[in-house]
Design an enzyme around this catalytic site. Structure first.
Site, PDB file in Angstrom:
ATOM      1  CE  LYS A 242      25.135 -36.094  48.952  1.00  0.00           C
ATOM      2  NZ  LYS A 242      25.832 -36.192  47.544  1.00  0.00           N
ATOM      3  CG  ASP A 247      23.527 -32.116  44.565  1.00  0.00           C
ATOM      4  OD1 ASP A 247      24.054 -30.766  44.427  1.00  0.00           O
ATOM      5  OD2 ASP A 247      24.381 -33.230  44.278  1.00  0.00           O
ATOM      6  CE  LYS A 254      23.620 -32.780  40.987  1.00  0.00           C
ATOM      7  NZ  LYS A 254      24.654 -33.896  40.493  1.00  0.00           N
ATOM      8  NE  ARG A 328      33.377 -35.658  46.633  1.00  0.00           N
ATOM      9  CZ  ARG A 328      33.995 -36.150  45.424  1.00  0.00           C
ATOM     10  NH1 ARG A 328      35.119 -36.172  45.116  1.00  0.00           N
ATOM     11  NH2 ARG A 328      33.091 -36.428  44.607  1.00  0.00           N
TER      12      ARG A 328
END
Ligand code: BES
Ligand code: MN
Ligand code: ZN
Length: 473
Positions: A242, A247, A254, A328
């Site tokens: 990954k 992120d 977040k 994912r």
């Protein structure tokens, strides 16, 4: 830009053993609590007095430098603790290294081969410093390779681990998808591997999930699929890592506290590149393929949205119920490509879920596989090289949790039960066709200094895989 020719020159010397012809190395004596008294009996009065006046008792983590007649350091005691306590710490000799004055040292006395190998590796790993942005003084003490260790192999392992740490520690500003590709390119150039990068229209056409997750990134930081191939003989091994270079969570942003460490969300990519370096430098007889979907999960107009239904390379559609479950998605397309040309072993490594952290904490690398024999091999390998793993279940009854209704798959099941398992089940759908698949949900970060592992990026599972791969051939 990532320096291409010599990416990490600063780590070379501290991650090697001392030259074999160094004169007069000083002795390190490994002593547990029960060994101290008998050891002292064979010493001179001065040494006995020095040791008795100290607090050294042979407890794990203790150390004591021994002065010679002229007052200069002549040797050192290394507390290795009682046998029952030794499972509590890894790489204790790495801790001693920092306490030793400069010069060359050697391990005195007999040690069991596994303890000796661990000590030697711990020493090398303690030579790591991250000094790209500020001067960091490496330890001055050097160690003679202990008798019987495979020194070049341990040095290759330490260099691979240092690469992993450097890649993770480098902030996202300097480690975007293009920088990650440049690092892979530098690695490929060094070992004569082939490198291919797919981006732009080709990425959008062949890898819709990777292109979509990376769509919000700024110019120059566009998504890409990095592919490195190396080796002409032995079993085929494909490693998928990954590579989410940062992120933010995407539109499902977040909160600050959760975003703070997200430069490490390419930890899977960093770990498979570090493992690739170990494989190539030790010339392991495998046909290696490394696939890294490299993206930034950013926020801007083109960002994918909650509720979007996305096509995938393999075919199934995915309903996005949380843009923060991006890993994912990008891995799905890379795994689908990997499974189109099934290797003997397919591995994915990813900082995939917070749930995995809650379950096993930062030390253990949870892994999933349906192959019981390979799981046993991995567990044994991890124990042997002090790279601890823990097997988790591909629990088929939870398949229904990732099936939403209006699409084939759901990337973020409501409720969050078994979050690491449902993420692994999601990936397994795309790895189907590979005869042997293992997925690692790693953390990639050392929260506080430990022997051989300073606070910061850290590899997990790579050494265990390197060891296990040896048994595949
Ligand atoms: N990169 C994170 C997972 C992560 C968070 C790993 C913190 C290590 C430390 C991943 O992309 C993520 O955000 N996962 C979500 C999934 C959820 C939205 C289904 C998570 O675990 O909360
Ligand atoms: Mn996320
Ligand atoms: Zn992520």
């Amino acid at each position: 830009m990532f320096p291409i020719q010599a990416p990490f020159p600063m780590n070379v010397s501290p991650l090697r053993f001392a030259d074999a012809d160094t004169p007069a190395p000083r002795d390190i004596h490994p002593l547990g609590p029960g060994d101290l008294v008998p050891w002292l009996e064979s010493r001179d009065a001065g040494t006995r007095a020095w040791v008795s006046a100290s607090s050294f008792q042979g407890r794990e983590g203790q150390s004591l430098v021994l002065p010679g007649r002229d007052g200069a350091p002549e040797g050192a005691l290394w507390g290795i603790g009682a046998p029952a306590d030794r499972a509590r710490t890894r790489f204790s000799l790495g801790g001693l290294r920092a306490a030793l004055p400069g010069g060359t040292w050697r391990l005195a006395g007999e040690m069991a081969p596994e303890a000796r190998d661990e000590a030697a590796l711990g020493w090398l790993l303690a030579g790591y410093r991250f000094d790209r942005y500020a001067t960091a003084t490496p330890p001055a003490a050097m160690l003679m390779a202990p008798e019987g260790v495979d020194a070049p192999r341990l040095e290759a392992i330490a260099a691979g681990e240092a690469l992993t740490r450097d890649l993770i520690n480098t902030p996202a500003r300097d480690m975007g998808p293009a920088d990650l590709a440049a690092a892979a390119e530098a690695l490929a150039a060094r070992f004569g591997a082939d490198l291919r990068v797919t981006a732009g229209a080709d990425l959008a056409a062949g890898f819709p999930l990777i292109a979509t997750v990376g769509a919000a990134a700024a110019p120059g930081r566009e998504p890409r699929l990095i592919e490195l191939t190396w080796g002409a003989r032995g079993p085929a091994i494909t490693l998928v890592g990954k590579g989410v270079c940062f992120d933010t969570g995407g539109l499902n942003l977040k909160p600050g506290a959760s975003m703070g460490l997200m430069k490490k969300d390419m930890g899977g990519a960093a770990t498979v590149l570090g493992l690739a370096r170990m494989i190539m430098e030790t010339a392991a007889p495998v046909r290696l393929r490394v696939l890294i979907p490299a993206v930034e999960n950013a926020v801007s107009g083109p960002a994918f949205r909650p509720g979007d239904i996305l096509p995938s390379r393999k075919g199934p559609t995915v309903e996005v119920n949380n843009t923060d479950a991006e890993g994912r998605l990008v891995l799905a397309d890379a795994l689908a490509l990997a499974a189109e040309d099934p290797p003997d072993l397919l591995v994915s490594m990813a900082t995939l879920t917070g749930a995995a952290r809650v379950a096993v904490g930062p030390d253990l690398a949870p892994f999933y596989t349906d192959d019981d024999a390979f799981a046993d091999t991995l567990m044994a390998a991890g124990a042997a090289v002090r790279d601890p793993l823990w097997r988790m279940p591909f629990w088929a009854p939870y398949e229904q949790l990732i099936e939403p209704g209006i699409a084939d798959l759901d990337n973020a099941p409501t409720g969050g039960f078994a979050g690491s398992i449902t993420a692994a089940l999601f990936l397994r759908r795309f790895a189907a066709g590979a005869p042997r698949y293992a997925h690692f949900d790693i953390y990639g970060w050392q929260p506080k200094d430990q022997p051989g592992r300073p606070k910061g990026g850290v590899g997990q599972g790579a050494r265990a895989l390197l060891e296990a791969i040896g048994g595949l051939a």
